[in-house]
Design a protein around this motif. Structure first.
Motif, mmCIF file in Angstrom:
data_model
loop_
_atom_site.group_PDB
_atom_site.id
_atom_site.type_symbol
_atom_site.label_atom_id
_atom_site.label_comp_id
_atom_site.label_asym_id
_atom_site.label_seq_id
_atom_site.Cartn_x
_atom_site.Cartn_y
_atom_site.Cartn_z
ATOM 1 N N TYR A 175 0.850 -1.191 0.000
ATOM 2 C CA TYR A 175 0.000 0.000 0.000
ATOM 3 C C TYR A 175 0.888 1.245 0.000
ATOM 4 C CZ TYR A 175 0.973 -0.160 5.061
ATOM 5 O OH TYR A 175 1.584 -0.221 6.284
ATOM 6 N N ALA A 177 0.636 5.136 1.532
ATOM 7 C CA ALA A 177 -0.107 6.102 2.342
ATOM 8 C C ALA A 177 -0.015 7.473 1.694
ATOM 9 C CB ALA A 177 0.473 6.143 3.746
ATOM 10 N N ALA A 181 -2.991 10.597 5.600
ATOM 11 C CA ALA A 181 -3.067 9.264 6.207
ATOM 12 C C ALA A 181 -2.185 9.199 7.447
ATOM 13 C CB ALA A 181 -2.648 8.202 5.199
ATOM 14 N N PRO A 183 -0.354 6.073 8.687
ATOM 15 C CA PRO A 183 -0.071 4.630 8.562
ATOM 16 C C PRO A 183 0.574 4.042 9.812
ATOM 17 C CG PRO A 183 1.558 5.901 7.362
ATOM 18 C CD PRO A 183 0.519 6.877 7.817
ATOM 19 N N TYR A 221 -4.149 -1.578 11.375
ATOM 20 C CA TYR A 221 -4.155 -0.624 10.268
ATOM 21 C C TYR A 221 -5.240 0.447 10.439
ATOM 22 C CZ TYR A 221 -0.998 -3.534 7.432
ATOM 23 O OH TYR A 221 0.084 -4.238 6.948
ATOM 24 N N GLU A 222 -4.933 1.637 9.902
ATOM 25 C CA GLU A 222 -5.913 2.730 9.902
ATOM 26 C C GLU A 222 -7.110 2.382 9.010
ATOM 27 O OE1 GLU A 222 -5.813 7.571 9.332
ATOM 28 O OE2 GLU A 222 -4.465 6.360 8.108
#
Length: 364
Positions: A175, A177, A181, A183, A221-222
């Motif tokens: 991923y 960010a 974000a 992370p 995780y967010e």
């Protein structure tokens, strides 16, 4: 106790998620936060039942059948349904209905019939579809055990007599960010690769809110990546009707007489007798003609239900006896079941069995 607290106890026995889509279950009249002075348990809610509740200071009626089934477009008192609802509102009496949620419960309507008739080791006749779901999620490898345990604690991973069931696959997740974000791992603006474990767990559909809450609370995780799918698999403990065995085989007429006596039936409409002994018995309380094929497929010698139409008796096809004992007769002991259940759960509370006669059918 409040109405909500009592209905939550009832939903441990028959979660509303078990109800059929066409049904109208739950709190039909009243405020869930109202304090309850007493509970009146009935099969049907009629004006006479409201009057009985008033007389005994019960402001919550627990009814098997829903008084409001279709939509109510007006409340003018022009029908028995409207008059009953108006009387309940005027006297601040709440109405809660269970109906097909209790039909589909493994300890509900059909289990009670089996108990009364001495049918042993009953199994569900028609398992309910859509009761099982599967969650797939992706978790950093070092956090997988914590997330798994939280999902198990919330009710996931139960399959039959086994618990803590899951399937896990390790792989690499990626991923990036973007701005704004926060992370848990990696840097803003950079692609991050993480060793992750894919966790798969099966769960009962009624537990979905708790499963999702546990996942989001314990996942590091967010933004949590997950998928939930409804399975074609069925939970064999939830569904309509039951089928089991008599301890000892009985002659046909002997068993029909037993049904008539135990179920307090004024008469029994039945298909052709087959001249064989009865041992395997299928039951479905209420209107159960839709289950004739399932009863035949189960190998039942007799199928006990109600509201069978003329031509539907032919569907026995000389393979079993169809015994129609009456709609009320198949469900009448449901209110006893509910009174016993509530009395055990809240023994020091006013739980009352309705004495109102609500069977609309009379016999000459």
């Amino acid at each position: 106790m409040t109405i909500l607290e009592i209905t939550q106890i009832l939903e441990e026995l028959a979660p509303l998620h078990y109800a059929e889509d066409f049904d109208n279950t739950g709190i039909l009249v009243g405020n869930p936060e109202t304090e309850v002075s007493g509970v009146l348990v009935t099969l049907d809610t009629l004006e006479t039942v409201i009057e009985e509740a008033i007389a005994h200071n019960c402001n919550l009626i627990v009814s098997f059948h829903p008084i409001i089934f279709g939509g109510l477009k007006k409340l003018t008192g022009s029908s028995y349904v409207e008059r009953t609802v108006i009387k309940a509102i005027q006297n601040q009496i709440a109405i809660y209905s269970m109906h097909t949620a209790l039909d589909n419960s493994p300890k509900g309507v059909n289990a009670k019939i089996c108990e009364i008739l001495g049918i042993q080791n009953p199994k569900i006749l028609i398992p309910k579809k859509g009761t099982l779901k599967k969650l797939t999620t992706y978790v950093p490898k070092n956090d997988a055990e914590k997330v798994r345990k939280s999902l198990f604690a919330a009710g996931a991973g139960n399959i039959g007599k086994y618990s803590d069931c899951s399937f896990n696959t390790d792989g690499i997740g990626s991923y990036k960010a973007n701005d704004g974000a926060n992370p848990a791992k990696g840097q803003i603006g950079q692609i991050h690769y993480e060793e992750e474990t894919q966790i798969n767990v099966v769960f009962s559909a009624m537990n979905e809110p708790r499963i999702k809450m546990a996942l989001l609370k314990h996942h590091p995780y967010e933004e949590v990546a997950y998928e939930i799918h409804t399975l074609d698999n069925t939970d064999l403990t939830i569904g309509m009707g039951m089928v089991g065995h008599l301890k000892n085989p009985m002659e046909e007429m002997q068993f029909l007489e037993l049904i008539k006596k135990k179920m307090k039936a004024s008469c029994i409409r039945h298909s052709e007798l087959l001249g064989k002994r009865i041992q395997k018995v299928a039951v479905l309380g209420g209107s159960g003609a839709f289950a004739i094929s399932a009863a035949k497929a189960s190998g039942a010698d007799v199928f006990i239900t109600a509201d069978v139409k003329y031509h539907q008796f032919y569907e026995a096809e000389n393979r079993m006896i169809i015994a129609d004992i009456g709609h009320y007769e198949t469900e009448q002991f449901t209110k006893n079941l509910l009174v016993d259940y509530l009395t055990k759960k809240i023994p020091n509370f006013a739980i009352r069995l309705s004495e109102s006669k609500t069977n609309p059918i009379k016999y000459l």
